[in-house]
Design a protein around this motif. Structure first.
Motif, PDB file in Angstrom:
ATOM      1  N   ALA B 235       0.835  -1.196   0.000  1.00 46.07           N
ATOM      2  CA  ALA B 235       0.000   0.000   0.000  1.00 46.07           C
ATOM      3  C   ALA B 235       0.871   1.247   0.000  1.00 46.07           C
ATOM      4  CB  ALA B 235      -0.914   0.006   1.219  1.00 46.07           C
ATOM      5  N   GLU B 236       1.875   1.203   0.863  1.00 47.42           N
ATOM      6  CA  GLU B 236       2.702   2.399   1.006  1.00 47.42           C
ATOM      7  C   GLU B 236       4.057   1.992   1.524  1.00 47.42           C
ATOM      8  OE1 GLU B 236       0.720   5.418   3.196  1.00 47.42           O
ATOM      9  OE2 GLU B 236       2.375   6.852   3.049  1.00 47.42           O
ATOM     10  N   ALA B 247       0.762   9.718   7.059  1.00 46.45           N
ATOM     11  CA  ALA B 247       0.445   8.621   6.161  1.00 46.45           C
ATOM     12  C   ALA B 247      -0.386   9.138   5.006  1.00 46.45           C
ATOM     13  CB  ALA B 247      -0.318   7.547   6.929  1.00 46.45           C
ATOM     14  N   GLU B 248      -0.189   8.562   3.835  1.00 45.39           N
ATOM     15  CA  GLU B 248      -0.938   9.027   2.669  1.00 45.39           C
ATOM     16  C   GLU B 248      -2.000   8.021   2.237  1.00 45.39           C
ATOM     17  OE1 GLU B 248       1.952  10.223  -0.285  1.00 45.39           O
ATOM     18  OE2 GLU B 248       1.962  12.247   0.589  1.00 45.39           O
ATOM     19  N   HIS B 249      -1.636   6.738   2.217  1.00 44.97           N
ATOM     20  CA  HIS B 249      -2.612   5.735   1.797  1.00 44.97           C
ATOM     21  C   HIS B 249      -3.690   5.624   2.876  1.00 44.97           C
ATOM     22  CE1 HIS B 249      -4.337   1.890   0.662  1.00 44.97           C
ATOM     23  NE2 HIS B 249      -3.657   1.943  -0.470  1.00 44.97           N
ATOM     24  N   PRO B 250      -4.948   5.640   2.485  1.00 39.85           N
ATOM     25  CA  PRO B 250      -6.015   5.594   3.498  1.00 39.85           C
ATOM     26  C   PRO B 250      -5.889   4.402   4.450  1.00 39.85           C
ATOM     27  CG  PRO B 250      -6.936   6.143   1.376  1.00 39.85           C
ATOM     28  CD  PRO B 250      -5.497   5.842   1.129  1.00 39.85           C
ATOM     29  N   TYR B 251      -5.356   3.276   3.962  1.00 36.61           N
ATOM     30  CA  TYR B 251      -5.179   2.133   4.854  1.00 36.61           C
ATOM     31  C   TYR B 251      -4.119   2.449   5.910  1.00 36.61           C
ATOM     32  CZ  TYR B 251      -3.931  -2.477   6.598  1.00 36.61           C
ATOM     33  OH  TYR B 251      -3.658  -3.543   7.422  1.00 36.61           O
ATOM     34  N   ARG B 294     -12.454   6.918   1.526  1.00 33.52           N
ATOM     35  CA  ARG B 294     -12.346   7.925   0.465  1.00 33.52           C
ATOM     36  C   ARG B 294     -12.483   7.295  -0.915  1.00 33.52           C
ATOM     37  NH1 ARG B 294      -7.258  11.500   1.848  1.00 33.52           N
ATOM     38  NH2 ARG B 294      -8.244  12.779   0.231  1.00 33.52           N
ATOM     39  N   VAL B 295     -13.153   6.146  -0.933  1.00 34.22           N
ATOM     40  CA  VAL B 295     -13.250   5.393  -2.185  1.00 34.22           C
ATOM     41  C   VAL B 295     -13.930   6.212  -3.288  1.00 34.22           C
ATOM     42  CG1 VAL B 295     -15.374   4.309  -1.386  1.00 34.22           C
ATOM     43  CG2 VAL B 295     -14.055   3.212  -3.192  1.00 34.22           C
ATOM     44  N   MET B 296     -13.407   6.044  -4.509  1.00 34.23           N
ATOM     45  CA  MET B 296     -13.990   6.731  -5.667  1.00 34.23           C
ATOM     46  C   MET B 296     -14.433   5.660  -6.671  1.00 34.23           C
ATOM     47  SD  MET B 296     -10.868   9.441  -5.990  1.00 34.23           S
ATOM     48  CE  MET B 296      -9.650   8.178  -5.909  1.00 34.23           C
ATOM     49  N   GLN B 314       6.525   5.883  -1.637  1.00 32.21           N
ATOM     50  CA  GLN B 314       5.718   5.353  -2.739  1.00 32.21           C
ATOM     51  C   GLN B 314       4.366   4.934  -2.176  1.00 32.21           C
ATOM     52  OE1 GLN B 314       9.004   2.584  -3.557  1.00 32.21           O
ATOM     53  NE2 GLN B 314       8.354   2.759  -5.701  1.00 32.21           N
ATOM     54  N   VAL B 315       3.314   5.233  -2.933  1.00 30.69           N
ATOM     55  CA  VAL B 315       1.965   4.939  -2.466  1.00 30.69           C
ATOM     56  C   VAL B 315       1.187   4.343  -3.630  1.00 30.69           C
ATOM     57  CG1 VAL B 315      -0.142   5.927  -1.510  1.00 30.69           C
ATOM     58  CG2 VAL B 315       2.063   6.882  -0.861  1.00 30.69           C
ATOM     59  N   SER B 316       0.335   3.354  -3.324  1.00 26.98           N
ATOM     60  CA  SER B 316      -0.529   2.877  -4.401  1.00 26.98           C
ATOM     61  C   SER B 316      -1.967   3.241  -4.069  1.00 26.98           C
ATOM     62  CB  SER B 316      -0.372   1.369  -4.582  1.00 26.98           C
ATOM     63  OG  SER B 316      -0.761   0.707  -3.414  1.00 26.98           O
ATOM     64  N   CYS B 317      -2.379   4.397  -4.545  1.00 28.82           N
ATOM     65  CA  CYS B 317      -3.727   4.876  -4.269  1.00 28.82           C
ATOM     66  C   CYS B 317      -4.081   5.923  -5.311  1.00 28.82           C
ATOM     67  CB  CYS B 317      -3.774   5.491  -2.865  1.00 28.82           C
ATOM     68  SG  CYS B 317      -5.317   6.364  -2.543  1.00 28.82           S
ATOM     69  N   TRP B 318      -5.303   5.835  -5.783  1.00 31.19           N
ATOM     70  CA  TRP B 318      -5.712   6.762  -6.849  1.00 31.19           C
ATOM     71  C   TRP B 318      -5.776   8.206  -6.359  1.00 31.19           C
ATOM     72  CZ3 TRP B 318      -4.474   5.091 -11.111  1.00 31.19           C
ATOM     73  CH2 TRP B 318      -4.767   3.804 -11.559  1.00 31.19           C
TER      74      TRP B 318
END
Ligand code: ATP
Ligand code: SF4
Ligand code: MG
Lengths: 328, 329
Positions: B235-236, B247-251, B294-296, B314-318
């Motif tokens: 995730a991050e 933290a950036e990724h919502p998880y 924060r799902v889109m 590094q983050v994997s989030c839209w």
């Protein structure tokens, strides 16, 4: 440690006394000892006299005690059938049985462990599959059938090996007659040893395999691999040693069964051991021999149990300490 | 940038089962630099242990590496012959497992297990190996090491055993140590000491550490960078302070909400409502989307890839899709 041995010794004595009671009861309930000893023309008075002289009218506990006391010195009386001291008879036949049992036991252990380890390490290949299948047959066929089959194939058809008897024997010391030192003696031993050991071999093999698979899943094996130890060190240094701890117990205990079950094999192969002697004495209601045989088998089991416990103790360091700690 | 000690690229680990292939790690990529401590966190079943097992080449069948590459100091190690990989285990990559009570063979003394490990990898005499073993035990904090070395594992307490395990993992001086929850099974009172010992020795020797744990407190104190795994995906990943504080990724944001502070007692990493999906039911798009606040729409269709962010993160989030941010701005 000392306390442990003492406790086991006391247990052993209790077991032996119990068996002695059973053996002693044979005299009272299986046939009439007087009838077996005397001829047809003995008068009733003479019989009563003999009865009194032999102490057969004494109270039960007195008779039992004198039986135990004599048994402890190896005196089981005279065989009704052969008119020879029972102990002498048994001793003369014991080497044959012990040699057979020992060789079967060693074969069963070596092949059992070997096949067990192989089938555990090579799960899924065709050879271990076949070994497993054959072992199933080995477990399910009765011993006498295996013996007869072996005789038919190797003695009758192929004529490679003798089908009965011990072959030539020579004396080691005063009374131990061995077949292990002559060629025909060794050849004669092969078929009976396989027959007697096959069942135990398959048991050991299945036990080793199951235990080994269990051990291979443990964390310390994973850790041994993670340390880069060779497969050989992991399998034989670490896994096998841990596998053998429980296997030793079972194998040891099976030695007792091997000696006890040798009755069937000895009968099939006309092997002149104590098992065959026992079968004959049952046929002739030769109670002293039956009683002595019973006691002998019990003694073998008790001694083996004791040895196995000590062995276990020597192999597993965890037991050693726990006992030591318990004493302080 | 210098070459990383360990480089994991798009690692995929799969379990073929009767009802289809389970993908337990899905394109996991990260580096561990020389001398760095990388923390790895994630809920139970996220794939942390599998990542460690894949790196050291001990995935248990039917599990297998189905894609990607693993590089150790410029050498590819995920497709090495078995014997070659064995020589790397212990010698170049060491591993510490969770439970010290079961990690040691009960039938051998500590000395036997240590010298065996040393002599497997280093060509020294039995005597020299023993000398090294004693020094090692002394270093990991076993009192009276020269005497205790001949004891069996069951003579040691849990904490002491884990020290022995650490000594064993480090016996052949590996460059990388993978520690899979090394303190989870231990008494709380000794956990910190064990982590300290591990960290100190690795620092002394310049060894890198991949520290798998549930304990964000340990990560905060020990790690240089932290990787957050969710349902077999990264995730991050980034410097520990940045990830913890911002933290950036919502998880990850949810995870950090569950870090115990000094005044408040610890809770595990499960404060986010819902549960991690099972491997056979990972949703399309972002694996986290059913639980994400924060799902889109897009999150349910496309999978976000791990993308670089400022500050080496590094983050994997839209939410952090550069194209989208550009469009927004
Ligand atoms: N033999 C297997 N067959 C199928 N799936 C498996 C197998 N072994 C592991 N898995 C799956 O792989 C996933 C990752 O497991 P892993 O042990 O790496 O989790 P983890 O992050 O270390 O969890 P924990 O914190 O509980 O140790 C889990 O979802 C697990 O169900
Ligand atoms: S990609 Fe979408 S669902 Fe996934 S974490 Fe980011 S915002 Fe949430
Ligand atoms: Mg795990």
């Amino acid at each position: 440690m000392i306390a442990f041995i003492l406790r086991r010794l006391v247990q052993s004595v209790i077991v032996m006394l119990t068996v002695a009671l059973v053996a002693f009861s044979l005299f009272r309930f299986v046939g009439d000892p007087i009838a077996s000893m005397v001829g047809q023309e003995t008068t009733l008075a003479e019989r009563a006299e003999l009865r009194e002289a032999l102490g057969l009218n004494d109270p039960f506990i007195v008779q039992f005690w004198s039986f135990v006391a004599r048994a402890a010195t190896g005196d089981f009386g005279i065989s009704y059938r052969l008119q020879q001291p029972v102990m002498e008879l048994i001793l003369s036949r014991l080497p044959a049985t012990l040699e057979l049992a020992l060789v079967s036991g060693i074969l069963a252990f070596l092949f059992g462990v070997g096949f067990g380890v192989y089938t555990a390490l090579r799960r899924g290949n065709w050879l271990s599959g076949s070994i497993m299948t054959i072992s199933l047959i080995g477990v399910s066929l009765p011993t006498f059938l295996i013996g007869v089959l072996l005789i038919w194939v190797f003695a009758v058809e192929l004529q490679w090996l003798p089908s009965f008897g011990r072959g030539d024997t020579v004396y080691i010391g005063d009374w131990w007659r061995t077949g292990l030192l002559t060629e025909s003696g060794r050849a004669s031993l092969i078929l009976p040893a396989i027959t007697l050991g096959l069942y135990q071999m398959t048991l050991i093999m299945r036990l080793v395999r199951a235990e080994m698979l269990e051990v291979l899943r443990t964390d310390y094996i994973k850790f041994a691999r993670a340390r880069g130890l060779s497969n050989r060190a992991v399998h034989f240094g670490h896994a096998l040693k841990n596998t053998l701890v429980p296997v030793i117990t079972i194998t040891g205990l099976q030695m007792g069964s091997i000696i006890a079950f040798s009755i069937i094999t000895e009968t099939v192969f006309q092997w002149p051991g104590v098992g065959a002697l026992f079968i004959r004495s049952v046929q002739f209601v030769d109670v002293p021999v039956m009683a002595a045989y019973l006691m002998l088998i019990a003694l073998v089991f008790v001694v083996i149990n004791l040895v196995v416990d000590l062995l276990y103790y020597a192999v597993d360091p965890r037991l050693r300490v726990d006992r030591a700690n318990a004493r302080h | 940038m210098p070459e990383p000690l360990l480089s994991v690229r798009d690692l995929v680990v799969e379990f073929p089962t009767r009802r289809g292939v389970l993908r337990a790690l899905d394109k996991v990529s990260f580096d561990i630099a020389e001398g760095e401590v990388l923390g790895m966190v994630g809920e139970s079943g996220a794939g942390k242990s599998l990542t460690g097992a894949a790196i050291i080449g001990l995935l248990e069948p039917p599990g297998r590496i189905a894609g990607g590459e693993i590089w150790l100091r410029g050498e590819r190690i995920d497709n090495l012959a078995r014997e070659k990989m064995r020589r790397i285990r212990g010698r170049r990559i060491g591993m510490v497992f969770q439970d010290p009570l079961t990690s040691l063979n009960p039938l051998y003394t500590v000395a036997e297990q240590l010298t065996e490990t040393i002599r497997t990898h280093i060509d020294v005499s039995e005597k020299e190996a023993r000398k090294r073993a004693i020094a090692l035990l002394d270093r990991v904090g076993i009192p009276a090491a020269s005497r205790r070395i001949d004891d069996y594992p069951h003579h040691f307490s849990g904490g002491m055993r884990q020290r022995v395990v650490i000594a064993l993992a480090l016996a052949a001086e590996p460059e990388l140590v993978i520690a899979d929850e090394p303190t989870t099974a231990l008494d709380v009172s000794v956990q910190a000491q064990i982590i300290d010992v591990l960290k100190e020795i690795c620092a002394e020797r310049g060894a890198s550490v991949m520290l798998i744990t549930h304990d964000m407190g340990v990560i905060a104190e020990t790690a240089d960078r932290v990787a957050v795994l969710y349902a077999g995906r990264l995730a991050e990943i980034g410097p520990v302070r940045d990830v913890i504080q911002a933290a950036e990724h919502p998880y990850t944001v949810g995870l950090m909400g569950s870090i115990p502070t000094l005044t408040q007692t610890a809770d595990r990493l499960t404060q986010i409502p819902g549960a991690m999906p099972r491997l056979n039911a990972i949703p399309t798009g972002c694996a986290f989307n059913p639980r994400c606040t924060r799902v889109m729409d897009r999150c349910r269709i496309d999978r976000p890839e791990l993308a670089a962010r400022p500050g080496g993160r590094q983050v994997s989030c839209w939410l952090y899709d550069t194209a989208m941010e550009a469009a927004d701005g």
